[in-house]
Write a protein that holds these residues in place. Structure first.
Motif, short mmCIF file in Angstrom:
data_model
loop_
_atom_site.label_atom_id
_atom_site.label_comp_id
_atom_site.label_asym_id
_atom_site.label_seq_id
_atom_site.Cartn_x
_atom_site.Cartn_y
_atom_site.Cartn_z
N ILE A 95 0.84 -1.21 0.00
CA ILE A 95 0.00 0.00 0.00
C ILE A 95 0.87 1.25 0.00
O ILE A 95 0.60 2.21 -0.75
CB ILE A 95 -0.98 -0.02 1.19
N SER A 96 1.92 1.24 0.81
CA SER A 96 2.82 2.40 0.87
C SER A 96 3.51 2.63 -0.46
O SER A 96 3.68 3.78 -0.91
CB SER A 96 3.88 2.19 1.96
N TRP A 97 3.91 1.56 -1.10
CA TRP A 97 4.60 1.65 -2.38
C TRP A 97 3.68 2.27 -3.44
O TRP A 97 4.07 3.18 -4.16
CB TRP A 97 5.06 0.27 -2.80
N ARG A 157 1.88 7.19 -6.50
CA ARG A 157 0.86 8.20 -6.81
C ARG A 157 1.30 9.58 -6.34
O ARG A 157 1.08 10.58 -7.03
CB ARG A 157 -0.49 7.85 -6.18
N ALA A 158 1.93 9.65 -5.18
CA ALA A 158 2.38 10.94 -4.64
C ALA A 158 3.43 11.58 -5.55
O ALA A 158 3.48 12.81 -5.67
CB ALA A 158 2.95 10.76 -3.24
N PHE A 159 4.24 10.77 -6.20
CA PHE A 159 5.25 11.28 -7.12
C PHE A 159 4.70 11.43 -8.54
O PHE A 159 5.45 11.65 -9.48
CB PHE A 159 6.49 10.37 -7.11
N GLN A 160 3.40 11.29 -8.69
CA GLN A 160 2.67 11.51 -9.94
C GLN A 160 3.25 10.70 -11.10
O GLN A 160 3.47 11.21 -12.20
CB GLN A 160 2.64 12.99 -10.28
N THR A 161 3.44 9.42 -10.87
CA THR A 161 3.98 8.56 -11.93
C THR A 161 2.94 8.24 -13.01
O THR A 161 3.30 7.72 -14.06
CB THR A 161 4.52 7.24 -11.35
N LEU A 162 1.68 8.55 -12.75
CA LEU A 162 0.63 8.32 -13.75
C LEU A 162 0.20 9.60 -14.46
O LEU A 162 -0.81 9.61 -15.15
CB LEU A 162 -0.59 7.67 -13.09
N ASP A 163 0.97 10.66 -14.29
CA ASP A 163 0.65 11.93 -14.94
C ASP A 163 0.65 11.73 -16.46
O ASP A 163 1.60 11.23 -17.04
CB ASP A 163 1.69 12.97 -14.55
N ARG A 164 -0.42 12.14 -17.10
CA ARG A 164 -0.56 11.94 -18.56
C ARG A 164 0.56 12.60 -19.35
O ARG A 164 0.91 12.16 -20.43
CB ARG A 164 -1.90 12.51 -19.04
N ARG A 165 1.14 13.66 -18.80
CA ARG A 165 2.19 14.38 -19.52
C ARG A 165 3.51 13.62 -19.55
O ARG A 165 4.34 13.88 -20.42
CB ARG A 165 2.41 15.76 -18.91
N ILE A 166 3.73 12.70 -18.61
CA ILE A 166 5.02 12.02 -18.58
C ILE A 166 4.94 10.54 -18.93
O ILE A 166 5.97 9.93 -19.22
CB ILE A 166 5.72 12.17 -17.22
N VAL A 167 3.74 9.94 -18.91
CA VAL A 167 3.63 8.52 -19.25
C VAL A 167 4.07 8.32 -20.69
O VAL A 167 3.58 8.97 -21.60
CB VAL A 167 2.18 8.02 -19.04
N GLY A 168 5.05 7.46 -20.85
CA GLY A 168 5.59 7.18 -22.17
C GLY A 168 6.67 8.14 -22.62
O GLY A 168 7.16 8.04 -23.75
N THR A 208 12.78 7.62 -8.31
CA THR A 208 12.81 8.54 -7.17
C THR A 208 11.77 8.14 -6.13
O THR A 208 12.05 8.16 -4.92
CB THR A 208 12.58 9.98 -7.64
N ALA A 209 10.57 7.77 -6.57
CA ALA A 209 9.52 7.35 -5.64
C ALA A 209 9.94 6.10 -4.88
O ALA A 209 9.78 6.03 -3.65
CB ALA A 209 8.22 7.09 -6.40
N CYS A 210 10.49 5.13 -5.58
CA CYS A 210 10.90 3.88 -4.93
C CYS A 210 12.04 4.11 -3.95
O CYS A 210 12.01 3.60 -2.82
CB CYS A 210 11.30 2.85 -5.98
N LEU A 211 13.03 4.87 -4.34
CA LEU A 211 14.15 5.15 -3.44
C LEU A 211 13.69 5.95 -2.22
O LEU A 211 14.17 5.71 -1.11
CB LEU A 211 15.26 5.89 -4.18
N ALA A 212 12.79 6.89 -2.42
CA ALA A 212 12.26 7.67 -1.30
C ALA A 212 11.53 6.77 -0.31
O ALA A 212 11.75 6.86 0.91
CB ALA A 212 11.34 8.77 -1.80
N LEU A 213 10.67 5.90 -0.82
CA LEU A 213 9.92 5.01 0.06
C LEU A 213 10.85 4.10 0.85
O LEU A 213 10.75 3.99 2.07
CB LEU A 213 8.93 4.16 -0.74
N PHE A 214 11.77 3.45 0.17
CA PHE A 214 12.62 2.50 0.85
C PHE A 214 13.61 3.20 1.78
O PHE A 214 13.99 2.64 2.81
CB PHE A 214 13.30 1.56 -0.15
N GLY A 215 13.99 4.41 1.46
CA GLY A 215 14.83 5.20 2.37
C GLY A 215 14.08 5.55 3.64
O GLY A 215 14.61 5.42 4.75
N VAL A 216 12.84 5.99 3.50
CA VAL A 216 12.02 6.32 4.67
C VAL A 216 11.76 5.07 5.50
O VAL A 216 11.86 5.10 6.73
CB VAL A 216 10.69 6.99 4.24
N LEU A 217 11.46 3.95 4.85
CA LEU A 217 11.23 2.71 5.59
C LEU A 217 12.47 2.29 6.37
O LEU A 217 12.37 1.85 7.52
CB LEU A 217 10.79 1.59 4.64
#
Length: 106
Positions: free
Chosen positions: A49-51, A56-67, A78-87
């Motif tokens: 759930i956190s992952w 979502r918090a890092f807006q990985t599904l933003d239409r402007r950047i997908v693809g 960046t999102a993955c490294l941030a999460l695992f760093g905080v954990l």
């Protein structure tokens, strides 16, 4: 976008499941883990759930950047490294000792 969100969820679930199986085996999902005595399955659910929330918090599904390539990959990494760093920091700060090998293998 909905298809991509479901794909993210499936990939995260598969990674967490494989990490749990590699670290704890198939029969130890309910065994207490670490000083906090939290079952591995609870850690897995919270991690998944956190992952997804972090993606979502890092807006990985933003239409402007997908693809778009590098910008999309940069947000995901960046999102993955941030999460695992905080954990890792929470685990060390509160001395939970919740299977760092499990979190690292996910």
């Amino acid at each position: 976008m909905i298809c991509l969100a479901w794909t993210d969820a499936l990939i995260v679930a598969a990674a967490v499941l494989l990490g749990q199986l590699a670290r704890f085996g198939a029969g130890n999902a309910l065994a207490p883990n670490g000083d906090a005595q939290v079952p591995a399955i609870v850690v897995s659910v919270v991690l998944g759930i956190s992952w997804l929330a972090t993606l979502r918090a890092f807006q990985t599904l933003d239409r402007r950047i997908v693809g778009s390539g590098s910008q999309e990959y940069s947000r995901v990494v960046t999102a993955c490294l941030a999460l695992f760093g905080v954990l890792a920091m929470v685990d060390l700060l509160f001395r939970l000792n919740i299977a760092r090998g499990f979190i690292g293998s996910s």
